[in-house]
Each structure stands twice: as C-alpha cells, then as structure tokens.
Design an enzyme around this catalytic site. Sequence first.
Site, PDB file in Angstrom:
ATOM      1  N   CYS A  66      66.240  36.375  68.005  1.00 41.00           N
ATOM      2  CA  CYS A  66      64.846  37.538  68.041  1.00 41.00           C
ATOM      3  C   CYS A  66      64.515  37.656  69.724  1.00 41.00           C
ATOM      4  CB  CYS A  66      64.501  36.464  67.703  1.00 41.00           C
ATOM      5  SG  CYS A  66      64.210  36.513  65.619  1.00 41.00           S
ATOM      6  N   ARG A  87      58.139  48.342  79.276  1.00 42.49           N
ATOM      7  CA  ARG A  87      59.237  49.498  79.788  1.00 42.49           C
ATOM      8  C   ARG A  87      59.131  49.733  81.800  1.00 42.49           C
ATOM      9  NH1 ARG A  87      58.012  53.918  76.763  1.00 42.49           N
ATOM     10  NH2 ARG A  87      58.027  55.148  78.555  1.00 42.49           N
ATOM     11  N   GLU A 109      71.602  39.564  66.394  1.00 43.78           N
ATOM     12  CA  GLU A 109      71.315  39.663  65.409  1.00 43.78           C
ATOM     13  C   GLU A 109      70.580  40.706  64.561  1.00 43.78           C
ATOM     14  OE1 GLU A 109      68.698  36.720  62.166  1.00 43.78           O
ATOM     15  OE2 GLU A 109      69.998  35.687  63.551  1.00 43.78           O
TER      16      GLU A 109
END
Length: 499
Positions: A355, A364, A389
């Site tokens: 993750c 950003r 993943e």
Amino acid sequence: MTKMADNGSSVEIVEGCRLPVLRKNQEHEDEWPLAEILSVKEVSSRKLFYVHYIDFNKRLDEWVTGDRLDMKKLQFPKKEAKTPTKNGLPGSRPSSPEREVKRKVETVPLATQVPPATPVPSLPSSAEASQASVFPAVRETTTFKAREDHEPISSLTTNGTARRLIPPQPGRKRKANCGGTDEDSQDSSDGIPTAPRMTGSLVSDRSHDDIVTRMKNIECIELGRHRLKPWYFSPYPQELTALPILYLCEFCLKYLKSLKCLQRHLTKCNLRHPPGNEIYRKGTISFFEIDGRKNKTYSQNLCLLAKCFLDHKTLYYDTDPFLFYVMTEYDSKGFHIVGYFSKEKESTEDYNVACILTLPPYQRRGYGKLLIEFSYELSKVEGKTGTPEKPLSDLGLLSYRSYWSQTILEILMDLKPDNGERPQITINEISEITSVKKEDVISTLQYLNLINYYKGQYILTLSEDIVEGHERAMQKRHLRIDPKCLHFTPKDWSKRGKW
C-alpha cells in the site's frame, strides 16, 4: 422523506433510490449528476440523505438536504433475487474461528488496475523480450540497423515529428497518451487478465454490499497542524465516529476523543518521530523503517489512518508480515508524517509495495513520486526488480504511470551513439538499471505509444512532443532520492522464523 410527485401521489425516498442531485462544483457550474441514496437520517427535524454520485469517485460522496434532490426523475431500487447468506447475514464474509475483529474489518471500494501489457503484433515472449533490443533516443534523423545477435524489440528515432512506421494492426486498440484518466487503464487485450494475488496490511475488498462501509464515518481528523477530511470509511471504534473531530497524536498516531485528551497524552508521549530505524535523511526529508511485528500498535494505527484515504481495501490487523516505510518532514517540533508505503517481508510475486499513500496536505507536491522512487531504490539495494501490488488507487495509478514514463524516458534520452552506430538497449537492461519489472517496462512503452513494428522488428519512435513534455516534467521534479544518503541493509526474512 415523503414528497409529492407530479401526479399528486406521495412517494418516499428510501435507500437504493436513484435520482439527479445538485452537486456544488467550485471549479465549474453546478451540475445534476445521477446519484444513489445510501442512507437517510433526521437531524433537528430535517432529513438528510447520504448520496453517491454514479460514475464519480466515492471520495465525493456527501450528505445533502432534500432541496438538492430532483424528485421528478426519481428511480426506485429494483428488486433483486435473494442471495445465499453466510453466517446469517446477507453478503457477509465467513468468519474465522477467532474473533472477527482480530482478523479483519470490512471496508470500502478502491481501485483501478495497472493494465497488463497490450500486445503489439507478435510481441516476443518475456524470455525473448528480455533479449530484445530497444530504442535509441537521438535528435537528428538517422537510419537504424537492428542488432544481429538479439531479437529487436525497438530502435528509437526522433526527427522532430512522430512518424508511424507501419499501419496499425486490424482490431488492435492503442493506448491513450500519457496523462489519461482511469478509463485509459482498462485492459485492451482480448484475453481476460489473471487477477494477481492480493496481500498487504490493506488488501482489495471484494465484498461491496455492506452499506455501512460504503459511507464515510468520520467527519474530520486533526493530525498535528492539519485538519483532514477523510475520503472513505475507516473502522475506527464506533464510539469515536460520532464525534465532530477525531484527534490523532501525529507521532505515535494514537487516536483520542477530545483535544483535552490529546493534550494530556502529549505530556506523556516521548516520541518525536515514527518508532523504528531512520534509514534515509537528506535536508528535511527522512524515511523510517518500521517492523510490523515489533511496532504492532503504531502499524495498526497507521493502517487505520491510511484507510481514510484508500478505497476498495480491507484492513488487516495482522501487521507482522509487513514493513512500513514512513516519510517525514523535519522541523524544530519533530518529524511530521508526510506519507508511507508498506511491503511484505517476503513476496513471491516480487511486490515491492503493498500500500502507498501521501496524506492530502502533501499531495501534488512531488512526494508521491519520491515514495515510489524510494521503493525502487530499496529494490536496487536488494538486487531485485519490483512492482506495486495491484489494484492501485486512481491516484496511485497515475503516479506510477508518470514515474515509470519519466524513469524510462530519462534512460532513453541519455543514450549516446556508439562509434556512429545507432544506440541500442534491451528490455532486460532497462529493468536492471531501474529495478522496474520487465512487464511494467513493456506496458509503459506501449502506454506511451512508443512501440511500432517495421520490417520484422520493433522500433521505438520518440516524437518531439514526448521529448519536450518529458523535459518540462523533469524541470518541475525537484525532489529526488539521493542513493548516497540511504543507509539500508536488506534482511533475509526467509531465515528469520516468524520474523
């Protein structure tokens, strides 16, 4: 809520109804997209409706008042056939012999899959592609000759204009140019892609029928000097989800119910950085490696926070098999969390990220690519190629596409002619230099529309637009990982028992 329809009859809005809802848009004019009613509640004698805008990201879901509903186009939910129940609850997942809370907590939807490589005509197999010659990046027009000792996959030429060397194959769909939306990520091959194995402290959630987990349950989180509005459901204790603000200690990530409790906690919390080893520092940026077994509570709290901004994921409380790499920004008060990624201690699929998340206040600003670049630097030290993943979140997908494109183009444009000969490089060489898995290298080349087929060989053609776009992007990319500042020694987890 009961309202009068046009024919004078009364209708009641219930969960599952669909109708146009006024969406306040700060960037454009207000619009009325179709939305589904997920929940209805009454507050101070006024009914509120939790809506999901169809075909919009779930992070835009919100509570609205009745005056924003277009009752003239109300659609009632269709009756569906009863589905088999598990554990007595429709759509529930089988529980383990242990307490379910120890195993996992169901949550919401997230992601778009990074596409498998779209086949170009007679694209060599992985073994052949690994030996295929790839493209030279040159500015002047030149004639390229393929290597005789390798199956060519592409030789690259740029002469100021993009030129198609061979007509597109019948029925073959071409990838959109870089910068596309999630729709561009769908698999365009005729074959059905095989779903990868899902692992990770947060893994893909395949049950989307739990109405509770489809709704944001936390109004606001205060983390240090930032107040964050969660995008998705996260399974924090239910008694805390009704509070207007959930307070988190920004150093240990412990959750507390009030500012007073947080202030009392801070007098006793000695942490000023994530628990674990600092393995990288340059300027104000540091990375800490946290073992999910040694620092279980911190790791679980980190997953709870991350779940607020990651959809289609299920939270696992078993963090033992994972390492967490937390990026921080340093000032006089301590090391403030910016983002993180997790990875398996042992991955049979060569996953180097399970993750990955940059917290909203830092998005950003180039931190996402810095996290990705750091994950590949670790893979380089380990002597492996890696891949994230799947499925990735929508933002994660865009970040990885951009990173792969910039990394590969950077190598191609640095190639120099050798004794007047056309410069060449193989897929294997690109993969070894970058630690990006070969499949991701090939899919990126195809995504950028660089691969063309000409006279029995694969040619990579760089247009002037791609070159100029890449140069502009690299000028804006100020944050980079300096390998000299990385102090990391890989461990062989296969010999460490249960870690």
